[in-house]
Motif scaffolding. Structure first.
Motif, PDB file in Angstrom:
ATOM      1  N   ALA A  11       0.878  -1.091  -0.088  1.00  0.00           N
ATOM      2  CA  ALA A  11       0.063  -0.046  -0.110  1.00  0.00           C
ATOM      3  C   ALA A  11       0.781   1.283   0.030  1.00  0.00           C
ATOM      4  N   HIS A  12       2.000   1.513   0.890  1.00  0.00           N
ATOM      5  CA  HIS A  12       2.874   2.412   0.839  1.00  0.00           C
ATOM      6  C   HIS A  12       3.639   2.623  -0.583  1.00  0.00           C
ATOM      7  N   ILE A  13       4.214   1.605  -1.062  1.00  0.00           N
ATOM      8  CA  ILE A  13       4.779   1.653  -2.331  1.00  0.00           C
ATOM      9  C   ILE A  13       4.027   2.106  -3.379  1.00  0.00           C
ATOM     10  N   ARG A  14       2.546   1.497  -3.498  1.00  0.00           N
ATOM     11  CA  ARG A  14       1.548   1.925  -4.351  1.00  0.00           C
ATOM     12  C   ARG A  14       1.256   3.219  -4.350  1.00  0.00           C
ATOM     13  N   GLU A  15       1.175   3.751  -3.098  1.00  0.00           N
ATOM     14  CA  GLU A  15       1.039   5.323  -3.109  1.00  0.00           C
ATOM     15  C   GLU A  15       2.135   6.085  -3.643  1.00  0.00           C
ATOM     16  N   LEU A  16       3.545   5.728  -3.363  1.00  0.00           N
ATOM     17  CA  LEU A  16       4.436   6.411  -3.885  1.00  0.00           C
ATOM     18  C   LEU A  16       4.707   6.466  -5.347  1.00  0.00           C
ATOM     19  N   ILE A  17       4.238   5.396  -5.890  1.00  0.00           N
ATOM     20  CA  ILE A  17       4.143   5.276  -7.335  1.00  0.00           C
ATOM     21  C   ILE A  17       3.246   6.156  -7.962  1.00  0.00           C
ATOM     22  N   THR A  18       1.896   5.965  -7.401  1.00  0.00           N
ATOM     23  CA  THR A  18       0.860   6.623  -8.128  1.00  0.00           C
ATOM     24  C   THR A  18       0.892   8.093  -7.739  1.00  0.00           C
ATOM     25  N   THR A  19       1.612   8.701  -7.087  1.00  0.00           N
ATOM     26  CA  THR A  19       1.543  10.128  -7.137  1.00  0.00           C
ATOM     27  C   THR A  19       2.137  10.781  -8.259  1.00  0.00           C
ATOM     28  N   ALA A  20       2.681   9.868  -9.067  1.00  0.00           N
ATOM     29  CA  ALA A  20       3.362  10.506 -10.723  1.00  0.00           C
ATOM     30  C   ALA A  20       2.221  10.167 -11.528  1.00  0.00           C
ATOM     31  N   GLU A  21       0.963  10.021 -11.326  1.00  0.00           N
ATOM     32  CA  GLU A  21      -0.121   9.921 -11.946  1.00  0.00           C
ATOM     33  C   GLU A  21      -0.038   8.656 -13.166  1.00  0.00           C
ATOM     34  N   ILE A  22       0.712   7.673 -12.634  1.00  0.00           N
ATOM     35  CA  ILE A  22       1.002   6.545 -13.209  1.00  0.00           C
ATOM     36  C   ILE A  22      -0.274   5.649 -13.283  1.00  0.00           C
ATOM     37  N   VAL A  23      -0.415   4.854 -14.471  1.00  0.00           N
ATOM     38  CA  VAL A  23      -1.561   3.806 -14.767  1.00  0.00           C
ATOM     39  C   VAL A  23      -1.268   2.561 -13.822  1.00  0.00           C
ATOM     40  N   GLU A  24      -2.347   2.070 -13.037  1.00  0.00           N
ATOM     41  CA  GLU A  24      -2.169   0.831 -12.417  1.00  0.00           C
ATOM     42  C   GLU A  24      -2.702  -0.292 -13.182  1.00  0.00           C
ATOM     43  N   GLU A  25      -2.274  -1.284 -13.707  1.00  0.00           N
ATOM     44  CA  GLU A  25      -3.092  -2.502 -14.240  1.00  0.00           C
ATOM     45  C   GLU A  25      -2.691  -3.679 -13.619  1.00  0.00           C
ATOM     46  N   ILE A  26      -3.475  -4.570 -13.725  1.00  0.00           N
ATOM     47  CA  ILE A  26      -3.179  -6.104 -13.205  1.00  0.00           C
ATOM     48  C   ILE A  26      -2.969  -7.007 -14.545  1.00  0.00           C
ATOM     49  N   LYS A  27      -1.769  -7.530 -14.644  1.00  0.00           N
ATOM     50  CA  LYS A  27      -1.513  -8.348 -15.746  1.00  0.00           C
ATOM     51  C   LYS A  27      -0.884  -9.569 -15.281  1.00  0.00           C
ATOM     52  N   TRP A  28      -0.863 -10.548 -16.214  1.00  0.00           N
ATOM     53  CA  TRP A  28      -0.065 -11.953 -16.089  1.00  0.00           C
ATOM     54  C   TRP A  28      -0.990 -12.697 -15.010  1.00  0.00           C
TER      55      TRP A  28
END
Length: 111
Positions: A11-28
């Motif tokens: 949850a913490h890492i996801r928050e750090l990543i998504t502050t850059a307006e990055i799109v999250e997807e689930i793959k594989w």
């Protein structure tokens, strides 16, 4: 992610990543991993986020091309393209340096 520390780390890492307006997807998705792998993209793949028994791993798709003056990368250091950050239960993640890696990864994708 049955262990609480891993869920909190993700949850913490996801928050750090998504502050850059990055799109999250689930793959594989596959039978051995029905939840799939969270991937983060902005003008191309930035990184993936996976959990293991003893760590949370963030793998940067073009990590070898990124500056890392704070030495955040600690895994796959000799790989030709990718670099990773393994975060274990007792590790302290340098949030600012991690965000710098995210920004650098986006910049490389935009070149």
């Amino acid at each position: 992610m049955s262990e609480e520390w891993r869920a909190a780390r993700v949850a913490h890492i996801r928050e750090l990543i998504t502050t850059a307006e990055i799109v999250e997807e689930i793959k594989w998705r596959k039978p051995s991993n029905p939840d799939g792998v969270p991937t983060f993209s902005l003008d191309g793949l930035v990184c993936t986020l996976e959990t293991y028994k003893d760590k949370v791993k963030v793998t940067f798709a073009k990590g070898a091309a990124l500056p890392d003056p704070a030495k955040v990368f600690n895994a796959r250091l000799t790989a030709g393209t990718r670099r990773a950050v393994d975060v274990r239960k007792s590790d302290v993640l340098d949030d600012d340096a991690f965000r710098d890696l995210i920004r650098a990864a986006v910049a490389v994708n935009r070149e």
